[in-house]
Design a protein around this motif. Structure first.
Motif, PDB file in Angstrom:
ATOM      1  N   ASN A 244       0.848  -1.182   0.000  1.00 10.80           N
ATOM      2  CA  ASN A 244       0.000   0.000   0.000  1.00 10.80           C
ATOM      3  C   ASN A 244       0.894   1.245   0.000  1.00 10.80           C
ATOM      4  N   PRO A 245       0.824   2.100  -1.065  1.00  5.85           N
ATOM      5  CA  PRO A 245       1.703   3.273  -1.122  1.00  5.85           C
ATOM      6  C   PRO A 245       1.557   4.179   0.099  1.00  5.85           C
ATOM      7  N   LEU A 246       0.350   4.156   0.694  1.00  3.41           N
ATOM      8  CA  LEU A 246       0.133   5.023   1.846  1.00  3.41           C
ATOM      9  C   LEU A 246       0.844   4.494   3.088  1.00  3.41           C
ATOM     10  N   LYS A 247       1.269   3.202   3.049  1.00  6.53           N
ATOM     11  CA  LYS A 247       1.908   2.623   4.234  1.00  6.53           C
ATOM     12  C   LYS A 247       3.313   2.106   3.940  1.00  6.53           C
ATOM     13  N   SER A 248       3.895   2.499   2.800  1.00 13.01           N
ATOM     14  CA  SER A 248       5.214   2.000   2.425  1.00 13.01           C
ATOM     15  C   SER A 248       6.283   3.065   2.606  1.00 13.01           C
ATOM     16  N   ALA A 249       7.472   2.591   2.903  1.00 10.60           N
ATOM     17  CA  ALA A 249       8.632   3.469   2.787  1.00 10.60           C
ATOM     18  C   ALA A 249       8.837   3.755   1.299  1.00 10.60           C
ATOM     19  N   ASP A 250       9.454   4.875   0.982  1.00  4.95           N
ATOM     20  CA  ASP A 250       9.728   5.215  -0.417  1.00  4.95           C
ATOM     21  C   ASP A 250      11.101   5.871  -0.468  1.00  4.95           C
ATOM     22  N   VAL A 251      12.141   5.068  -0.729  1.00  4.89           N
ATOM     23  CA  VAL A 251      13.482   5.652  -0.752  1.00  4.89           C
ATOM     24  C   VAL A 251      13.757   6.299  -2.109  1.00  4.89           C
ATOM     25  N   THR A 252      14.516   7.361  -2.063  1.00  2.00           N
ATOM     26  CA  THR A 252      14.991   8.044  -3.266  1.00  2.00           C
ATOM     27  C   THR A 252      16.498   8.221  -3.091  1.00  2.00           C
ATOM     28  N   VAL A 253      17.197   8.488  -4.182  1.00  7.67           N
ATOM     29  CA  VAL A 253      18.651   8.630  -4.074  1.00  7.67           C
ATOM     30  C   VAL A 253      19.116   9.840  -4.869  1.00  7.67           C
ATOM     31  N   THR A 254      20.155  10.505  -4.351  1.00 11.56           N
ATOM     32  CA  THR A 254      20.771  11.634  -5.046  1.00 11.56           C
ATOM     33  C   THR A 254      22.261  11.362  -5.201  1.00 11.56           C
ATOM     34  N   PHE A 255      22.745  11.457  -6.430  1.00 10.90           N
ATOM     35  CA  PHE A 255      24.185  11.366  -6.701  1.00 10.90           C
ATOM     36  C   PHE A 255      24.755  12.762  -6.493  1.00 10.90           C
ATOM     37  N   GLU A 256      25.671  12.901  -5.552  1.00 10.13           N
ATOM     38  CA  GLU A 256      26.222  14.225  -5.273  1.00 10.13           C
ATOM     39  C   GLU A 256      27.684  14.280  -5.697  1.00 10.13           C
ATOM     40  N   ALA A 257      28.056  15.342  -6.423  1.00 13.27           N
ATOM     41  CA  ALA A 257      29.428  15.514  -6.907  1.00 13.27           C
ATOM     42  C   ALA A 257      29.855  16.959  -6.689  1.00 13.27           C
ATOM     43  N   ALA A 258      31.014  17.125  -6.061  1.00 10.41           N
ATOM     44  CA  ALA A 258      31.519  18.476  -5.835  1.00 10.41           C
ATOM     45  C   ALA A 258      31.874  19.150  -7.160  1.00 10.41           C
ATOM     46  N   ARG A 259      32.370  18.364  -8.121  1.00 10.00           N
ATOM     47  CA  ARG A 259      32.742  18.886  -9.434  1.00 10.00           C
ATOM     48  C   ARG A 259      32.170  17.962 -10.494  1.00 10.00           C
ATOM     49  N   ASN A 260      31.796  18.522 -11.624  1.00 14.24           N
ATOM     50  CA  ASN A 260      31.343  17.665 -12.721  1.00 14.24           C
ATOM     51  C   ASN A 260      31.978  18.046 -14.055  1.00 14.24           C
ATOM     52  N   ILE A 261      32.855  19.039 -14.082  1.00 13.58           N
ATOM     53  CA  ILE A 261      33.626  19.367 -15.276  1.00 13.58           C
ATOM     54  C   ILE A 261      35.087  19.306 -14.861  1.00 13.58           C
ATOM     55  N   LEU A 262      35.818  18.352 -15.442  1.00 17.49           N
ATOM     56  CA  LEU A 262      37.146  18.027 -14.918  1.00 17.49           C
ATOM     57  C   LEU A 262      38.199  18.073 -16.009  1.00 17.49           C
ATOM     58  N   PRO A 263      39.445  18.439 -15.673  1.00 15.47           N
ATOM     59  CA  PRO A 263      40.545  18.271 -16.609  1.00 15.47           C
ATOM     60  C   PRO A 263      40.889  16.777 -16.740  1.00 15.47           C
ATOM     61  N   THR A 264      41.795  16.438 -17.652  1.00 17.94           N
ATOM     62  CA  THR A 264      42.046  15.018 -17.950  1.00 17.94           C
ATOM     63  C   THR A 264      42.586  14.240 -16.750  1.00 17.94           C
ATOM     64  N   ASP A 265      43.184  14.934 -15.781  1.00 19.81           N
ATOM     65  CA  ASP A 265      43.664  14.256 -14.568  1.00 19.81           C
ATOM     66  C   ASP A 265      42.861  14.699 -13.341  1.00 19.81           C
ATOM     67  N   GLY A 266      41.636  15.164 -13.589  1.00 22.01           N
ATOM     68  CA  GLY A 266      40.851  15.755 -12.504  1.00 22.01           C
ATOM     69  C   GLY A 266      40.252  14.734 -11.556  1.00 22.01           C
ATOM     70  N   TRP A 267      39.720  15.219 -10.461  1.00 23.50           N
ATOM     71  CA  TRP A 267      39.092  14.355  -9.464  1.00 23.50           C
ATOM     72  C   TRP A 267      37.937  15.102  -8.827  1.00 23.50           C
ATOM     73  N   SER A 268      37.070  14.360  -8.197  1.00 21.73           N
ATOM     74  CA  SER A 268      35.951  14.972  -7.494  1.00 21.73           C
ATOM     75  C   SER A 268      35.528  14.100  -6.336  1.00 21.73           C
ATOM     76  N   SER A 269      35.160  14.749  -5.259  1.00 20.95           N
ATOM     77  CA  SER A 269      34.501  14.030  -4.171  1.00 20.95           C
ATOM     78  C   SER A 269      33.072  13.713  -4.621  1.00 20.95           C
ATOM     79  N   VAL A 270      32.650  12.454  -4.448  1.00 20.24           N
ATOM     80  CA  VAL A 270      31.278  12.089  -4.816  1.00 20.24           C
ATOM     81  C   VAL A 270      30.650  11.255  -3.697  1.00 20.24           C
ATOM     82  N   SER A 271      29.329  11.288  -3.635  1.00 18.54           N
ATOM     83  CA  SER A 271      28.631  10.483  -2.629  1.00 18.54           C
ATOM     84  C   SER A 271      27.220  10.183  -3.113  1.00 18.54           C
ATOM     85  N   ALA A 272      26.583   9.252  -2.430  1.00 14.67           N
ATOM     86  CA  ALA A 272      25.185   8.926  -2.711  1.00 14.67           C
ATOM     87  C   ALA A 272      24.390   9.111  -1.427  1.00 14.67           C
TER      88      ALA A 272
END
Ligand SMILES: [Ca+2]
Ligand SMILES: [Ca+2]
Ligand SMILES: [Ca+2]
Length: 285
Positions: free
Chosen positions: A32-60
């Protein structure tokens, strides 16, 4: 007296029968949607445009959008090659496994996630190895919990663009006659607090103290430059007077008791041509 003793079992069975039918017809509570948990997820990235040796902190980050607690929530994250990663940080609320150097983690939440609450599963810092300019790489995150009805919001993704580097350069100069134009004999001065803040992600470059002309190499994306001046020593001169080659490019936009703030941009850094941002200053003491 004998009659009721005979009738009672019959009536009880009838009551039980109605109850049994009712339970059989009703959907299980977990469906029953009225009685269910409903998880959602967000992909989080500090940077999304990177040089060829770039890096970024990411999390879910998982969130429970349903009305009841979510139990056994599971969160995964993957990043494609040529991203590599070697470490993972999480908390004791999670049980995580991760792969390396190929980037993935798979985490289970050991607690209940209350309605409306969210939790970060893990944080990693993948770095590009041998990427080429122009690549578009997609990272993916999922969340799930047992017996959930709404799974349409259980995935998220983040595109990472690989770009070349460009330059931001210029001078801070003492506009001795305060006319907004840089003339021969007006000296270069030490820049003050300077930040080039990306408009596209959380990237930022800058310094608090530097000497002479400046030049910073940055991934080619959009930036806004901000400078903070101590008004005990300097104020911005008039911006954009005359030729762009000899003017001051920063426009004052805010002031407090001790500081004045100026801004240039947003602008896009070009890999083929430096962006020149000069700043004329008028002395206050
Ligand atoms: Ca969901
Ligand atoms: Ca001048
Ligand atoms: Ca200029």
């Amino acid at each position: 007296m004998p009659r009721p003793s005979i009738l009672w079992p019959v009536r009880s069975l009838a009551v039980l029968g109605i109850v049994a039918v009712t339970v059989a017809v009703a959907a299980p509570a977990s469906a029953n949607p009225l009685k269910s948990a409903d998880v959602t997820v967000t992909f989080e990235a500090a940077r999304n445009i990177l040089p060829t040796d770039g890096w970024s902190s990411v999390s879910a980050v998982v969130r429970n959008a349903g009305p009841v607690p979510a139990r056994g929530a599971r969160v995964t994250l993957t990043m494609p090659a040529p991203f590599e990663n070697y470490g993972l940080s999480t908390s004791s609320d999670w049980d995580c496994v991760h792969t390396y150097p190929a980037v993935s983690f798979d985490c289970r939440y050991l607690r209940e996630l209350a309605p409306g609450a969210k939790a970060e599963a893990a944080r990693i810092t993948p770095q590009l190895r041998g990427a080429t300019v122009g690549q578009r790489l997609t990272g993916r995150a999922t969340a799930s919990t047992p017996r959930e009805t709404n799974t349409g919001n259980n995935a998220d993704e983040q595109v990472f663009q690989v770009v070349g580097n460009g330059l931001i350069e210029g001078v801070f100069w003492h506009d001795v006659d305060a006319d907004g134009v840089r003339e021969a004999g007006e000296p270069i001065v030490d820049p003050v607090h300077y930040v080039a803040r990306s408009v596209d992600d959380e990237d930022r470059y800058g310094w608090s103290n530097n000497f002479g002309p400046y030049r910073i190499q940055v991934p080619a994306k959009r930036y806004s430059v901000e400078v903070e001046l101590s008004t005990q020593r300097w104020r911005f001169t008039r911006p954009n007077v005359g030729s762009d080659a000899t003017d001051s490019d920063l426009v004052p936009y805010s002031e407090t008791t001790y500081y004045q703030y100026g801004r240039f941009g947003p602008f896009t850094v070009d890999v083929n041509r430096p962006t020149v941002i000069d700043v004329g200053l008028v002395a206050t003491s």
